[in-house]
Design a protein around this motif. Sequence first.
Motif, PDB file in Angstrom:
ATOM      1  N   LEU A 116      40.812  63.918  53.506  1.00 42.37           N
ATOM      2  CA  LEU A 116      41.044  62.691  52.747  1.00 42.37           C
ATOM      3  C   LEU A 116      41.651  62.981  51.377  1.00 42.37           C
ATOM      4  CD1 LEU A 116      37.852  60.554  53.509  1.00 42.37           C
ATOM      5  CD2 LEU A 116      40.211  59.980  54.097  1.00 42.37           C
ATOM      6  N   GLU A 117      41.294  64.136  50.820  1.00 44.41           N
ATOM      7  CA  GLU A 117      41.811  64.469  49.488  1.00 44.41           C
ATOM      8  C   GLU A 117      43.305  64.788  49.515  1.00 44.41           C
ATOM      9  OE1 GLU A 117      40.328  68.305  51.320  1.00 44.41           O
ATOM     10  OE2 GLU A 117      39.717  66.203  51.256  1.00 44.41           O
ATOM     11  N   ASN A 118      43.900  64.854  50.695  1.00 51.23           N
ATOM     12  CA  ASN A 118      45.333  65.132  50.824  1.00 51.23           C
ATOM     13  C   ASN A 118      46.136  63.897  51.214  1.00 51.23           C
ATOM     14  OD1 ASN A 118      43.967  67.911  52.407  1.00 51.23           O
ATOM     15  ND2 ASN A 118      44.981  68.086  50.440  1.00 51.23           N
ATOM     16  N   LEU A 126      42.991  44.360  44.750  1.00 55.41           N
ATOM     17  CA  LEU A 126      41.853  44.895  44.005  1.00 55.41           C
ATOM     18  C   LEU A 126      40.555  44.845  44.802  1.00 55.41           C
ATOM     19  CD1 LEU A 126      42.604  43.360  40.502  1.00 55.41           C
ATOM     20  CD2 LEU A 126      42.483  45.806  41.019  1.00 55.41           C
ATOM     21  N   ARG A 127      40.423  43.874  45.704  1.00 52.63           N
ATOM     22  CA  ARG A 127      39.193  43.756  46.475  1.00 52.63           C
ATOM     23  C   ARG A 127      38.958  44.972  47.363  1.00 52.63           C
ATOM     24  NH1 ARG A 127      40.613  37.951  48.938  1.00 52.63           N
ATOM     25  NH2 ARG A 127      42.588  39.098  49.079  1.00 52.63           N
ATOM     26  N   ASN A 128      40.024  45.689  47.685  1.00 56.68           N
ATOM     27  CA  ASN A 128      39.888  46.849  48.564  1.00 56.68           C
ATOM     28  C   ASN A 128      39.478  48.118  47.823  1.00 56.68           C
ATOM     29  OD1 ASN A 128      40.579  45.400  50.893  1.00 56.68           O
ATOM     30  ND2 ASN A 128      42.765  45.687  50.514  1.00 56.68           N
ATOM     31  N   LEU A 129      39.301  48.024  46.492  1.00 59.87           N
ATOM     32  CA  LEU A 129      38.819  49.191  45.761  1.00 59.87           C
ATOM     33  C   LEU A 129      37.394  49.557  46.182  1.00 59.87           C
ATOM     34  CD1 LEU A 129      40.194  48.664  42.143  1.00 59.87           C
ATOM     35  CD2 LEU A 129      41.029  50.204  43.921  1.00 59.87           C
ATOM     36  N   ILE A 130      36.621  48.588  46.647  1.00 57.60           N
ATOM     37  CA  ILE A 130      35.277  48.882  47.164  1.00 57.60           C
ATOM     38  C   ILE A 130      35.392  49.800  48.369  1.00 57.60           C
ATOM     39  CG2 ILE A 130      33.221  47.874  48.241  1.00 57.60           C
ATOM     40  CD1 ILE A 130      33.758  45.345  46.592  1.00 57.60           C
ATOM     41  N   THR A 131      36.327  49.488  49.255  1.00 62.61           N
ATOM     42  CA  THR A 131      36.558  50.332  50.431  1.00 62.61           C
ATOM     43  C   THR A 131      37.044  51.710  50.011  1.00 62.61           C
ATOM     44  OG1 THR A 131      37.093  48.383  51.770  1.00 62.61           O
ATOM     45  CG2 THR A 131      37.833  50.517  52.600  1.00 62.61           C
ATOM     46  N   TYR A 132      37.929  51.756  49.034  1.00 63.79           N
ATOM     47  CA  TYR A 132      38.431  53.040  48.536  1.00 63.79           C
ATOM     48  C   TYR A 132      37.282  53.910  48.038  1.00 63.79           C
ATOM     49  CZ  TYR A 132      40.848  56.455  45.605  1.00 63.79           C
ATOM     50  OH  TYR A 132      41.287  57.629  45.036  1.00 63.79           O
ATOM     51  N   ASP A 133      36.378  53.320  47.247  1.00 63.27           N
ATOM     52  CA  ASP A 133      35.264  54.089  46.709  1.00 63.27           C
ATOM     53  C   ASP A 133      34.315  54.552  47.812  1.00 63.27           C
ATOM     54  OD1 ASP A 133      36.201  53.891  44.110  1.00 63.27           O
ATOM     55  OD2 ASP A 133      35.094  52.055  43.696  1.00 63.27           O
ATOM     56  N   GLN A 134      34.159  53.735  48.843  1.00 64.09           N
ATOM     57  CA  GLN A 134      33.327  54.144  49.976  1.00 64.09           C
ATOM     58  C   GLN A 134      33.952  55.325  50.708  1.00 64.09           C
ATOM     59  OE1 GLN A 134      33.048  49.942  51.568  1.00 64.09           O
ATOM     60  NE2 GLN A 134      30.973  50.608  52.072  1.00 64.09           N
ATOM     61  N   LEU A 135      35.255  55.316  50.833  1.00 66.32           N
ATOM     62  CA  LEU A 135      35.955  56.392  51.531  1.00 66.32           C
ATOM     63  C   LEU A 135      35.924  57.702  50.745  1.00 66.32           C
ATOM     64  CD1 LEU A 135      39.097  54.521  52.903  1.00 66.32           C
ATOM     65  CD2 LEU A 135      37.571  55.922  54.305  1.00 66.32           C
ATOM     66  N   PHE A 136      36.185  57.614  49.465  1.00 68.16           N
ATOM     67  CA  PHE A 136      36.428  58.822  48.682  1.00 68.16           C
ATOM     68  C   PHE A 136      35.239  59.270  47.836  1.00 68.16           C
ATOM     69  CE2 PHE A 136      40.645  57.405  49.802  1.00 68.16           C
ATOM     70  CZ  PHE A 136      41.311  58.588  50.073  1.00 68.16           C
ATOM     71  N   GLY A 137      34.309  58.383  47.550  1.00 67.10           N
ATOM     72  CA  GLY A 137      33.160  58.773  46.743  1.00 67.10           C
ATOM     73  C   GLY A 137      33.597  59.305  45.389  1.00 67.10           C
ATOM     74  N   GLU A 138      33.204  60.538  45.085  1.00 64.94           N
ATOM     75  CA  GLU A 138      33.565  61.136  43.805  1.00 64.94           C
ATOM     76  C   GLU A 138      34.946  61.785  43.834  1.00 64.94           C
ATOM     77  OE1 GLU A 138      30.494  63.770  42.589  1.00 64.94           O
ATOM     78  OE2 GLU A 138      28.965  62.195  42.480  1.00 64.94           O
ATOM     79  N   LEU A 139      35.566  61.819  44.998  1.00 66.46           N
ATOM     80  CA  LEU A 139      36.920  62.367  45.123  1.00 66.46           C
ATOM     81  C   LEU A 139      37.952  61.313  44.718  1.00 66.46           C
ATOM     82  CD1 LEU A 139      36.644  64.090  48.636  1.00 66.46           C
ATOM     83  CD2 LEU A 139      36.536  65.231  46.408  1.00 66.46           C
ATOM     84  N   GLU A 140      39.192  61.744  44.614  1.00 64.46           N
ATOM     85  CA  GLU A 140      40.334  60.837  44.503  1.00 64.46           C
ATOM     86  C   GLU A 140      41.332  61.233  45.583  1.00 64.46           C
ATOM     87  OE1 GLU A 140      40.571  58.238  42.681  1.00 64.46           O
ATOM     88  OE2 GLU A 140      39.307  58.533  40.904  1.00 64.46           O
ATOM     89  N   ALA A 141      42.114  60.271  46.049  1.00 59.06           N
ATOM     90  CA  ALA A 141      43.227  60.602  46.932  1.00 59.06           C
ATOM     91  C   ALA A 141      44.204  61.501  46.183  1.00 59.06           C
ATOM     92  CB  ALA A 141      43.921  59.327  47.393  1.00 59.06           C
ATOM     93  N   GLN A 142      45.005  62.244  46.925  1.00 59.08           N
ATOM     94  CA  GLN A 142      45.999  63.099  46.269  1.00 59.08           C
ATOM     95  C   GLN A 142      46.972  62.264  45.450  1.00 59.08           C
ATOM     96  OE1 GLN A 142      48.136  65.701  48.922  1.00 59.08           O
ATOM     97  NE2 GLN A 142      49.357  66.612  47.312  1.00 59.08           N
ATOM     98  N   PHE A 143      47.350  61.094  45.993  1.00 59.67           N
ATOM     99  CA  PHE A 143      48.212  60.161  45.288  1.00 59.67           C
ATOM    100  C   PHE A 143      47.666  58.750  45.474  1.00 59.67           C
ATOM    101  CE2 PHE A 143      51.123  63.515  46.920  1.00 59.67           C
ATOM    102  CZ  PHE A 143      51.489  64.074  45.707  1.00 59.67           C
ATOM    103  N   ASN A 144      47.628  57.978  44.400  1.00 57.20           N
ATOM    104  CA  ASN A 144      47.266  56.564  44.464  1.00 57.20           C
ATOM    105  C   ASN A 144      48.452  55.745  43.964  1.00 57.20           C
ATOM    106  OD1 ASN A 144      44.338  56.181  45.284  1.00 57.20           O
ATOM    107  ND2 ASN A 144      44.110  57.757  43.697  1.00 57.20           N
ATOM    108  N   PHE A 145      49.160  55.138  44.894  1.00 59.52           N
ATOM    109  CA  PHE A 145      50.301  54.300  44.533  1.00 59.52           C
ATOM    110  C   PHE A 145      49.795  52.884  44.288  1.00 59.52           C
ATOM    111  CE2 PHE A 145      52.229  57.858  46.692  1.00 59.52           C
ATOM    112  CZ  PHE A 145      53.353  58.104  45.923  1.00 59.52           C
TER     113      PHE A 145
END
Length: 314
Positions: A116-118, A126-145
């Motif tokens: 996921l980190e790649n 913006l409502r999907n940021l909850i899903t993003y945080d569930q997916l990545f937790g303390e990580l971030e995606a390699q790129f966030n467009f």
Amino acid sequence: MYYPFLRGKQHELFALRDLNEAGILTEGIIPIIEPVKYSTQLVNTLNGLLNSNRHVIVIMNPSVGTFVDDLIENEEQLEEVLEIMNHSHTIIGYHLESDKALDELPQIVERCGGGLENVAIFHNDLRNLITYDQLFGELEAQFNFIPDETPFRRRFANNNGIVLKDSFEKRTPNAEYLNHEDEWFSAEHLYHEEEGFIGFADYSIVGEEYTESGFGAKAVAIHILYPDNQNHLRIRHFVSDSNENRADQAGKFGEALEKFIEWYNENSSPTINTQGLNELLACHHNGNFPGLGMLKRFSIKHHMELIGNILVRV
């Protein structure tokens, strides 16, 4: 870094191919391809980039076109694409559109290799940021467009954020560009780093709006990017004058081309002297009408090479 967002249509793919084969796609450019359908041109372009040791982002859940259905219906094509996606230089792109991503994205990542980190996430709600945080937790995606919106900018500044803007002001009909011959395009290449972003992205001179196919227009327009004296990007539109009907596309192109030649003779510089513009100059020299698709290819090539030239200087 610059991330041009291109749909996997023929002339967009060929523009990438041409620049890569000519060795003028600079290291500061990582293309994003949203495939609209499976095609041999798509596969050949991606393999050409990878064989040249280039990185590329490929969106695996395109918002337009038939790409996913094409792969579902043809196992051989699916395996061909998965082989490309498993390459170490291929980055999985994903539109984060709903909470179905909680199940879908890990499955895509597993089939395509990596983690996921790649992944490159494309945000639009913006409502999907909850899903993003569930997916990545303390990580971030390699790129966030992200869209050019304040809440997104605050969330992803200094967190692998890249603003994806539609900088091309699409006007309909083409003759309307006669009233807007010279327009602002962008200055993101100058300011993205100080604002906390790792790059900038746009839809080139095509724009975000997707159309399945083009057709002869009453007016032919040539769209050319150039830097002003402050290194801001502006776009110049060269438009035909005989725009009463769709007849004589070659003649209309000739009218627009004459305007471009006049402007070019006054503004030529090493920065804007690109392969794309040289191909336009060759059309004028040879009296050749290449077709509207080729005209689009020339303008995309010019855009990407110009950005590469500017990034070397910034």
